[in-house]
Enzyme design. Sequence first.
Site, PDB file in Angstrom:
ATOM      1  CB  CYS A   1      18.929  70.484  37.125  1.00  0.00           C
ATOM      2  SG  CYS A   1      18.481  69.771  35.552  1.00  0.00           S
TER       3      CYS A   1
ATOM      4  CD  GLU B   1      19.618  73.327  42.176  1.00  0.00           C
ATOM      5  OE1 GLU B   1      19.331  72.424  42.979  1.00  0.00           O
ATOM      6  OE2 GLU B   1      19.830  73.127  40.964  1.00  0.00           O
TER       7      GLU B   1
ATOM      8  CE  LYS C   1       8.591  59.477  45.123  1.00  0.00           C
ATOM      9  NZ  LYS C   1       7.606  60.575  44.980  1.00  0.00           N
TER      10      LYS C   1
ATOM     11  CD  GLU D   1      20.242  66.393  36.660  1.00  0.00           C
ATOM     12  OE1 GLU D   1      20.681  67.245  37.471  1.00  0.00           O
ATOM     13  OE2 GLU D   1      19.171  66.518  36.068  1.00  0.00           O
TER      14      GLU D   1
HETATM   15  P1  NAI Z   1      13.596  66.091  46.422  1.00  0.00           P
HETATM   16  O1  NAI Z   1      14.963  65.659  46.025  1.00  0.00           O
HETATM   17  O2  NAI Z   1      13.227  65.916  47.849  1.00  0.00           O
HETATM   18  O3  NAI Z   1      12.506  65.321  45.536  1.00  0.00           O
HETATM   19  C1  NAI Z   1      12.781  64.619  44.351  1.00  0.00           C
HETATM   20  C2  NAI Z   1      12.115  63.245  44.386  1.00  0.00           C
HETATM   21  O4  NAI Z   1      12.664  62.479  45.465  1.00  0.00           O
HETATM   22  C3  NAI Z   1      10.604  63.294  44.641  1.00  0.00           C
HETATM   23  O5  NAI Z   1       9.980  62.286  43.866  1.00  0.00           O
HETATM   24  C4  NAI Z   1      10.501  62.965  46.124  1.00  0.00           C
HETATM   25  O6  NAI Z   1       9.270  62.405  46.516  1.00  0.00           O
HETATM   26  C5  NAI Z   1      11.619  61.955  46.288  1.00  0.00           C
HETATM   27  N1  NAI Z   1      12.120  61.813  47.661  1.00  0.00           N
HETATM   28  C6  NAI Z   1      12.096  62.720  48.667  1.00  0.00           C
HETATM   29  N2  NAI Z   1      12.678  62.224  49.778  1.00  0.00           N
HETATM   30  C7  NAI Z   1      13.082  60.962  49.472  1.00  0.00           C
HETATM   31  C8  NAI Z   1      13.765  59.924  50.185  1.00  0.00           C
HETATM   32  N3  NAI Z   1      14.141  60.088  51.440  1.00  0.00           N
HETATM   33  N4  NAI Z   1      14.058  58.765  49.537  1.00  0.00           N
HETATM   34  C9  NAI Z   1      13.705  58.574  48.249  1.00  0.00           C
HETATM   35  N5  NAI Z   1      13.043  59.511  47.527  1.00  0.00           N
HETATM   36  C10 NAI Z   1      12.737  60.684  48.127  1.00  0.00           C
HETATM   37  O7  NAI Z   1      13.434  67.602  45.959  1.00  0.00           O
HETATM   38  P2  NAI Z   1      12.438  68.728  46.537  1.00  0.00           P
HETATM   39  O8  NAI Z   1      12.395  68.637  48.041  1.00  0.00           O
HETATM   40  O9  NAI Z   1      11.181  68.633  45.794  1.00  0.00           O
HETATM   41  O10 NAI Z   1      13.187  70.071  46.107  1.00  0.00           O
HETATM   42  C11 NAI Z   1      14.211  70.629  46.931  1.00  0.00           C
HETATM   43  C12 NAI Z   1      15.305  71.245  46.100  1.00  0.00           C
HETATM   44  O11 NAI Z   1      15.953  70.232  45.350  1.00  0.00           O
HETATM   45  C13 NAI Z   1      14.883  72.265  45.053  1.00  0.00           C
HETATM   46  O12 NAI Z   1      14.720  73.536  45.574  1.00  0.00           O
HETATM   47  C14 NAI Z   1      16.052  72.194  44.099  1.00  0.00           C
HETATM   48  O13 NAI Z   1      17.119  72.990  44.566  1.00  0.00           O
HETATM   49  C15 NAI Z   1      16.474  70.744  44.145  1.00  0.00           C
HETATM   50  N6  NAI Z   1      15.912  69.987  43.002  1.00  0.00           N
HETATM   51  C16 NAI Z   1      16.718  69.690  41.942  1.00  0.00           C
HETATM   52  C17 NAI Z   1      16.209  69.082  40.829  1.00  0.00           C
HETATM   53  C18 NAI Z   1      17.037  68.756  39.651  1.00  0.00           C
HETATM   54  O14 NAI Z   1      16.551  68.795  38.535  1.00  0.00           O
HETATM   55  N7  NAI Z   1      18.272  68.369  39.801  1.00  0.00           N
HETATM   56  C19 NAI Z   1      14.795  68.747  40.718  1.00  0.00           C
HETATM   57  C20 NAI Z   1      14.031  69.048  41.915  1.00  0.00           C
HETATM   58  C21 NAI Z   1      14.588  69.651  42.991  1.00  0.00           C
END
Ligand code: NAI
Length: 479
Positions: free
Chosen positions: A281, A382, A171, A247
């Site tokens: 990240c 972050e 996904k 991660e």
């Molecule tokens: P997110 O963690 O919500 O999204 C990442 C993935 O998880 C997306 O594919 C999303 O559709 C999916 N997702 C969202 N809610 C879910 C759930 N309940 N169950 C399963 N999958 C789910 O990240 P978001 O909201 O886009 O970004 C928020 C913050 O997260 C950013 O500002 C950043 O600080 C952090 N982040 C960290 C990343 C990294 O590389 N470690 C990458 C993206 C965001």
Amino acid sequence: MLYINGEWIEPHSKKYYEVTNPATGELLAKVPHASKEDVDLAVSSAREAFDKGPWPKMNPRERGAILHRIGSLIEKHAEELALLESRNNGKTLKEAKRGDLPPAAEIFHYMAGWADKYTGETLPVSGPYLNYTLREPVGVVGAIVPWNYPLLIACWKLAPALAMGNTVVLKPSEQTPLTALRLAELLQEEADLPRGVINIVTGFGDTGAAISSHRGVDKVAFTGSVETARAILHASAESNLKRISLELGGKSPNIIFPDADFERATRAALWGVFANKGEVCSAGSRLFLHSEIYDRFLSHLLDKTRTLVVGDPLDPETDIGSLVSGEQLSRVEQYVSTGLKEGAQLLCGGSRVTTGAASKGFFYQPTIFGQVTQKMTIAREEIFGPVLSVIRFKTEEDLIAMVNDTPYGLVSALWTKDIERAHRMARQIDAGSVWINDYNCFDSASPFGGVKESGWGREMSHDALNEYTRVKSVWIHLG
Ligand code: NAI
Ligand code: MG
């Protein structure tokens, strides 16, 4: 369309949403918002391919050959995929060409080599027995990935999962699904992958949640936020206790001692936080400067920062593209205003860019805060944008206390020519990686991942294979 069982199908939900270019607002595609029923179908397809299909039983060298083919396919279409990534994410085209595509191809070539080399062991047990272990695939892997390196992070999960004989439901992030979908087209046309080995469902958090709570999924590999990681852990706990690897980003320290190579260290401090607009990240978002060099280093860094060009991601002169979304932009704006309220000193940047080529997107100036203390929000949370917090230190002891005073522990870097100090510090820093006299060192052969709330498990290297296999102990009584 959804990519399930080797075919493009309409979503059961009949719901679609618009994917746009964040730099211009241009509509790029309409993409399905997959429902629970769609996820069910994708999981059954992956289940069938795992339980009955040829993939896990295939001669591993043959599986390796298919992985090499996928790596070559990505290389062949790298220009096109880089352009698509840049248009969908807002990152500069030159960054996508250099930072996203080559490692995405390479991880397949690297993992291809492991397909027939990750072995079990023969173990010296007591008694009249032969005991050996088998390394088996875990089964159906749900890969849930974010928007900052959409294709690369997907490949970091796909390549080891496939090498070990698993099947996958991927996904992509709702914001950036286009490169994964294009990869599926290429696989379908050219890779000769058995049906159902890779399935792609697009959608939002509820689509991800349908994967993480599905009883037919044996493992979830996730990259994203801590908040979503907690939801995934709950979903595992409440369904089939599926395995999870996580991660989750960080608040990584980049530490400069007075004996650092000044020129290289300033460049690394600059790109450590401003690469990919800070949506990384492993961003070096806390810069620790020794008080002896604090002013001199900072003024050099500010000079360099002022030369950075923010604007059109496709222009080769541009250094910083558009943030991925309006939501991410407001997150950054909020952190900057919190930084000001809590008394940090704004040294440059601090507002969005709305002129010229940047008028239609979510562009933000590279921003540096000085005199930050470890107690401030901008040193703890972050931000995931082009914002650097500079913290002063005097002694190694104070430094270590501040460096480790964070819930995160992804990467770290330190700059010194003192070999004893370098190794001493490497042991004391709580992080998954320590980079000495460089920043952003990545290689398919080296493990990448966090400690503490930066997550569990490792991407790349043979350590990743452990995440995608289970070990079985076989005993034979020798009579
Ligand atoms: P997110 O963690 O919500 O999204 C990442 C993935 O998880 C997306 O594919 C999303 O559709 C999916 N997702 C969202 N809610 C879910 C759930 N309940 N169950 C399963 N999958 C789910 O990240 P978001 O909201 O886009 O970004 C928020 C913050 O997260 C950013 O500002 C950043 O600080 C952090 N982040 C960290 C990343 C990294 O590389 N470690 C990458 C993206 C965001
Ligand atoms: Mg979220």
